[in-house]
Motif scaffolding. Structure first.
Motif, PDB file in Angstrom:
ATOM      1  N   SER A  41      -2.315  -7.034   4.155  1.00 54.91           N
ATOM      2  CA  SER A  41      -2.216  -6.489   2.805  1.00 54.91           C
ATOM      3  C   SER A  41      -1.475  -7.451   1.894  1.00 54.91           C
ATOM      4  O   SER A  41      -0.950  -8.481   2.339  1.00 54.91           O
ATOM      5  N   SER A  81       1.441  -7.796  -1.298  1.00 60.35           N
ATOM      6  CA  SER A  81       2.561  -7.109  -1.946  1.00 60.35           C
ATOM      7  C   SER A  81       2.389  -7.082  -3.459  1.00 60.35           C
ATOM      8  O   SER A  81       1.640  -7.873  -4.040  1.00 60.35           O
ATOM      9  N   ARG A 114      -3.460   4.257   2.220  1.00 51.48           N
ATOM     10  CA  ARG A 114      -2.034   4.036   1.943  1.00 51.48           C
ATOM     11  C   ARG A 114      -1.555   4.949   0.816  1.00 51.48           C
ATOM     12  O   ARG A 114      -0.464   5.501   0.866  1.00 51.48           O
ATOM     13  N   VAL A 157       4.131  -3.277   3.415  1.00 48.52           N
ATOM     14  CA  VAL A 157       3.241  -4.429   3.523  1.00 48.52           C
ATOM     15  C   VAL A 157       3.012  -4.790   4.987  1.00 48.52           C
ATOM     16  O   VAL A 157       3.946  -4.787   5.790  1.00 48.52           O
ATOM     17  N   THR A 158       1.756  -5.084   5.312  1.00 46.75           N
ATOM     18  CA  THR A 158       1.405  -5.529   6.665  1.00 46.75           C
ATOM     19  C   THR A 158       0.742  -6.896   6.571  1.00 46.75           C
ATOM     20  O   THR A 158       0.574  -7.448   5.483  1.00 46.75           O
ATOM     21  N   ASP A 169       6.679  -3.990  -1.807  1.00 52.18           N
ATOM     22  CA  ASP A 169       5.743  -2.974  -1.313  1.00 52.18           C
ATOM     23  C   ASP A 169       4.299  -3.448  -1.394  1.00 52.18           C
ATOM     24  O   ASP A 169       3.961  -4.374  -2.131  1.00 52.18           O
ATOM     25  N   ASP A 170       3.437  -2.767  -0.647  1.00 56.15           N
ATOM     26  CA  ASP A 170       2.002  -3.011  -0.742  1.00 56.15           C
ATOM     27  C   ASP A 170       1.538  -2.718  -2.169  1.00 56.15           C
ATOM     28  O   ASP A 170       2.079  -1.842  -2.850  1.00 56.15           O
ATOM     29  N   HIS A 200       3.433   2.551   1.723  1.00 54.90           N
ATOM     30  CA  HIS A 200       3.221   1.318   0.972  1.00 54.90           C
ATOM     31  C   HIS A 200       3.936   0.119   1.605  1.00 54.90           C
ATOM     32  O   HIS A 200       4.306  -0.832   0.914  1.00 54.90           O
TER      33      HIS A 200
END
Length: 274
Positions: free
Chosen positions: A214, A216, A202, A210-211, A259-260, A208
């Protein structure tokens, strides 16, 4: 002992130096060692190691010289008393700072660091490195090698810091810290086998988002804040993680909350500023 094994000199017999010398002796290499405190060579003599009276004598005994000393200053002090390193390959296993790494390389002319050096020398001596573990060519740029070496130290030290903080709080709670380590912490290590490479990818791709697999920045900020608060109210210092909480707060305030968590890595490259 095989006659084809080149003689090797080991300067420095701390835990790493003893381990390196012992591994070479086990493989049949003729090894000469030196250390300021000669008593540290006692465990190696029964294995066949020869003990030199001075660094210069030790260097003269080997065609390959391994340096494993406590500091850059110790390396400089020892090398200053050696007038000739010609026709020798030097493997420097001392953890170094960038400017010292370059200066040491200039002194010895031929240096093969623990993870790199002039590529032709690395290829010639790669079999020696394989005695200690997997050997990888990285670069002939000594500053880059030093940065990567210390990057790996950050990773190890960071894990230690996390464990120190965790075990301090668990102990304050009155639990058996050995059971806590084995049952609660060790299973989490397996998560990092996938998580760390994913974060690296990433960061590399600057992706970045988020999935489902992952975490945040905002979520990580909340759990770190909660852990720090739990530590403080339990009388356990949380100072090892306060800077992380500050970084996560800065990231969230700059709009990276959704974001991740890998989104904080570029902030560190800019000195922690948003």
């Amino acid at each position: 002992m095989s006659d084809t094994h080149e003689p090797i000199s080991v300067l420095g017999l701390g835990h790493m130096g003893v381990g390196l010398a012992s591994a070479l002796l086990d493989k049949g290499y003729p090894v000469t060692v030196w250390n300021r405190t000669i008593a540290k060579a006692q465990s190696l003599v029964p294995k066949g190691a020869k003990v030199a009276e001075s660094p210069a004598d030790c260097v003269r005994a080997g065609t390959i010289v391994i340096i494993s000393l406590a500091s850059d200053e110790a390396v400089r002090s020892v090398l200053s008393g050696i007038s000739d390193l010609s026709d020798r390959t030097v493997l420097n296993f001392t953890t170094s700072r960038p400017h010292w790494e370059i200066e040491t390389a200039d002194i010895v002319n031929k240096e093969l660091n623990a993870s790199g050096g002039p590529k032709d020398i690395f290829a010639k001596q790669e079999h020696i490195c394989h005695v200690f573990g997997k050997a990888l060519w990285i670069s002939d740029d000594h500053r880059k090698i030093c940065m990567l070496e210390n990057a790996s130290i950050f990773g190890f030290a960071g894990l230690c810091a996390a464990y120190f903080q965790s075990i301090a709080l668990a102990g304050a709670a009155g639990v058996d810290v050995v059971d806590f380590t084995q049952l609660a912490l060790m299973p989490h290590l397996k998560l990092f086998e996938n998580l760390l490479p994913q974060m690296a990818k990433r960061d590399q791709d600057q992706d970045h988002v988020v999935t489902s697999d992952s975490v945040s920045v905002g979520a990580l900020r909340e759990v770190v804040a909660s852990a720090c608060e739990a530590a403080e109210v339990s009388g356990v210092s949380a100072h090892l993680f306060k800077e992380l909480h500050v970084l996560l707060r800065q990231a969230a305030e700059s709009g990276k909350g959704p974001d991740d968590m890998s989104a904080v890595i570029p902030m560190l490259r800019r000195g922690g500023n948003t």
